[in-house]
Design a protein around this motif. Structure first.
Motif, short mmCIF file in Angstrom:
data_model
loop_
_atom_site.label_atom_id
_atom_site.label_comp_id
_atom_site.label_asym_id
_atom_site.label_seq_id
_atom_site.Cartn_x
_atom_site.Cartn_y
_atom_site.Cartn_z
N ASN A 74 0.82 -1.21 0.00
CA ASN A 74 0.00 0.00 0.00
C ASN A 74 0.86 1.26 0.00
OD1 ASN A 74 -2.43 -1.34 -0.12
ND2 ASN A 74 -2.62 -1.48 2.09
N LYS A 75 1.99 1.23 0.70
CA LYS A 75 2.89 2.40 0.68
C LYS A 75 3.48 2.60 -0.70
CE LYS A 75 4.32 2.42 5.50
NZ LYS A 75 5.43 2.23 6.42
N ILE A 76 3.80 1.51 -1.38
CA ILE A 76 4.32 1.61 -2.74
C ILE A 76 3.26 2.18 -3.67
CG2 ILE A 76 5.07 0.24 -4.73
CD1 ILE A 76 6.52 -1.59 -2.72
N LYS A 77 2.03 1.75 -3.50
CA LYS A 77 0.94 2.20 -4.38
C LYS A 77 0.58 3.67 -4.15
CE LYS A 77 -1.51 -2.13 -5.14
NZ LYS A 77 -2.79 -2.82 -4.90
N GLU A 78 0.96 4.21 -2.99
CA GLU A 78 0.66 5.62 -2.73
C GLU A 78 1.38 6.55 -3.70
OE1 GLU A 78 1.65 6.57 1.26
OE2 GLU A 78 -0.03 5.46 2.11
N TRP A 79 2.50 6.12 -4.21
CA TRP A 79 3.26 6.95 -5.14
C TRP A 79 2.54 6.99 -6.46
CZ3 TRP A 79 8.28 5.90 -8.14
CH2 TRP A 79 8.88 7.12 -8.48
N ARG A 80 2.17 8.15 -6.89
CA ARG A 80 1.31 8.31 -8.07
C ARG A 80 1.92 7.75 -9.35
NH1 ARG A 80 -3.24 10.82 -9.08
NH2 ARG A 80 -3.64 11.66 -11.14
N GLY A 81 3.24 7.87 -9.50
CA GLY A 81 3.89 7.37 -10.70
C GLY A 81 3.72 5.87 -10.88
N LEU A 82 3.73 5.14 -9.78
CA LEU A 82 3.55 3.69 -9.87
C LEU A 82 2.08 3.32 -9.90
CD1 LEU A 82 6.32 2.42 -7.48
CD2 LEU A 82 6.27 2.26 -9.96
N ALA A 83 1.25 4.08 -9.21
CA ALA A 83 -0.17 3.77 -9.16
C ALA A 83 -0.83 3.92 -10.53
CB ALA A 83 -0.88 4.66 -8.14
N THR A 84 -0.41 4.91 -11.29
CA THR A 84 -1.01 5.14 -12.61
C THR A 84 -0.21 4.50 -13.73
OG1 THR A 84 0.16 7.24 -12.75
CG2 THR A 84 -2.10 7.29 -11.92
N ARG A 85 0.97 4.01 -13.42
CA ARG A 85 1.84 3.33 -14.39
C ARG A 85 2.14 4.21 -15.59
NH1 ARG A 85 3.05 -2.68 -15.72
NH2 ARG A 85 4.83 -2.20 -16.98
N TYR A 86 2.73 5.36 -15.31
CA TYR A 86 3.15 6.25 -16.38
C TYR A 86 4.33 5.68 -17.15
CZ TYR A 86 0.24 10.04 -14.63
OH TYR A 86 -0.81 10.81 -14.24
N ASP A 87 5.15 4.90 -16.46
CA ASP A 87 6.34 4.34 -17.09
C ASP A 87 5.93 3.27 -18.09
OD1 ASP A 87 7.94 5.95 -15.49
OD2 ASP A 87 7.88 4.48 -13.87
N LYS A 88 6.39 3.39 -19.30
CA LYS A 88 5.94 2.49 -20.36
C LYS A 88 6.74 1.21 -20.44
CE LYS A 88 2.81 5.34 -21.76
NZ LYS A 88 1.44 5.11 -21.43
N THR A 89 8.01 1.26 -20.09
CA THR A 89 8.83 0.06 -20.23
C THR A 89 8.97 -0.64 -18.89
OG1 THR A 89 10.87 1.26 -19.79
CG2 THR A 89 10.14 1.16 -22.09
N PRO A 90 9.12 -1.95 -18.91
CA PRO A 90 9.29 -2.70 -17.65
C PRO A 90 10.53 -2.26 -16.87
CG PRO A 90 8.80 -4.21 -19.44
CD PRO A 90 8.99 -2.87 -20.05
N VAL A 91 11.57 -1.87 -17.59
CA VAL A 91 12.81 -1.45 -16.92
C VAL A 91 12.59 -0.16 -16.13
CG1 VAL A 91 15.17 -0.68 -17.32
CG2 VAL A 91 14.26 -2.58 -18.63
N SER A 92 11.89 0.79 -16.73
CA SER A 92 11.66 2.05 -16.02
C SER A 92 10.66 1.86 -14.87
CB SER A 92 11.18 3.14 -16.99
OG SER A 92 9.97 2.76 -17.58
N TYR A 93 9.70 0.95 -15.04
CA TYR A 93 8.76 0.66 -13.96
C TYR A 93 9.50 0.01 -12.78
CZ TYR A 93 4.53 -0.89 -11.59
OH TYR A 93 3.54 -1.10 -10.67
N LEU A 94 10.40 -0.91 -13.09
CA LEU A 94 11.19 -1.56 -12.04
C LEU A 94 12.09 -0.56 -11.34
CD1 LEU A 94 11.90 -4.22 -10.64
CD2 LEU A 94 13.63 -4.58 -12.40
N ALA A 95 12.63 0.38 -12.10
CA ALA A 95 13.45 1.43 -11.50
C ALA A 95 12.61 2.27 -10.55
CB ALA A 95 14.07 2.30 -12.58
N GLY A 96 11.36 2.55 -10.91
CA GLY A 96 10.46 3.28 -10.02
C GLY A 96 10.17 2.51 -8.75
N LEU A 97 10.00 1.19 -8.88
CA LEU A 97 9.79 0.36 -7.68
C LEU A 97 11.00 0.42 -6.76
CD1 LEU A 97 8.11 -2.90 -9.02
CD2 LEU A 97 7.13 -1.23 -7.48
N HIS A 98 12.18 0.35 -7.34
CA HIS A 98 13.41 0.42 -6.53
C HIS A 98 13.53 1.79 -5.86
CE1 HIS A 98 15.57 -3.36 -7.61
NE2 HIS A 98 14.68 -3.33 -8.58
N LEU A 99 13.22 2.82 -6.60
CA LEU A 99 13.31 4.17 -6.05
C LEU A 99 12.33 4.34 -4.89
CD1 LEU A 99 14.48 7.03 -6.25
CD2 LEU A 99 12.68 7.55 -7.90
N ARG A 100 11.09 3.89 -5.08
CA ARG A 100 10.08 4.00 -4.02
C ARG A 100 10.48 3.17 -2.80
NH1 ARG A 100 6.92 7.20 -1.33
NH2 ARG A 100 5.08 6.19 -0.54
#
Length: 77
Positions: free
Chosen positions: A41-67
């Motif tokens: 739930n804390k990870i999902k609070e971050w809007r960038g991950l909740a709305t999945r703006y990142d188009k590539t799996p690599v950038s999405y994974l980088a967002g998960l690591h950052l969060r």
């Protein structure tokens, strides 16, 4: 027709528990599950991950690591 008291008791015994809440639960397992759900739930609070703006799996994974790093750093203070 109104059921008598003995009929009601017999009917309750016939029904049984039928699913519902288990009689006992593993407290340690529940605590671990609760911890994981709160973290998700804390990870999902971050809007960038909740709305999945990142188009590539690599950038999405980088967002998960950052969060994850941000959450970890906040626990240190």
């Amino acid at each position: 027709m109104i059921p008598e008291k003995t009929d009601q008791a017999a009917n309750r015994k016939k029904k049984g528990r039928r699913g519902g809440r288990p009689l006992a639960h593993d407290t340690e397992l529940y605590r671990d599950r609760n911890t994981v759900e709160r973290c998700i739930n804390k990870i999902k609070e971050w809007r960038g991950l909740a709305t999945r703006y990142d188009k590539t799996p690599v950038s999405y994974l980088a967002g998960l690591h950052l969060r994850g790093a941000v959450i970890w750093l906040r626990t240190l203070t």
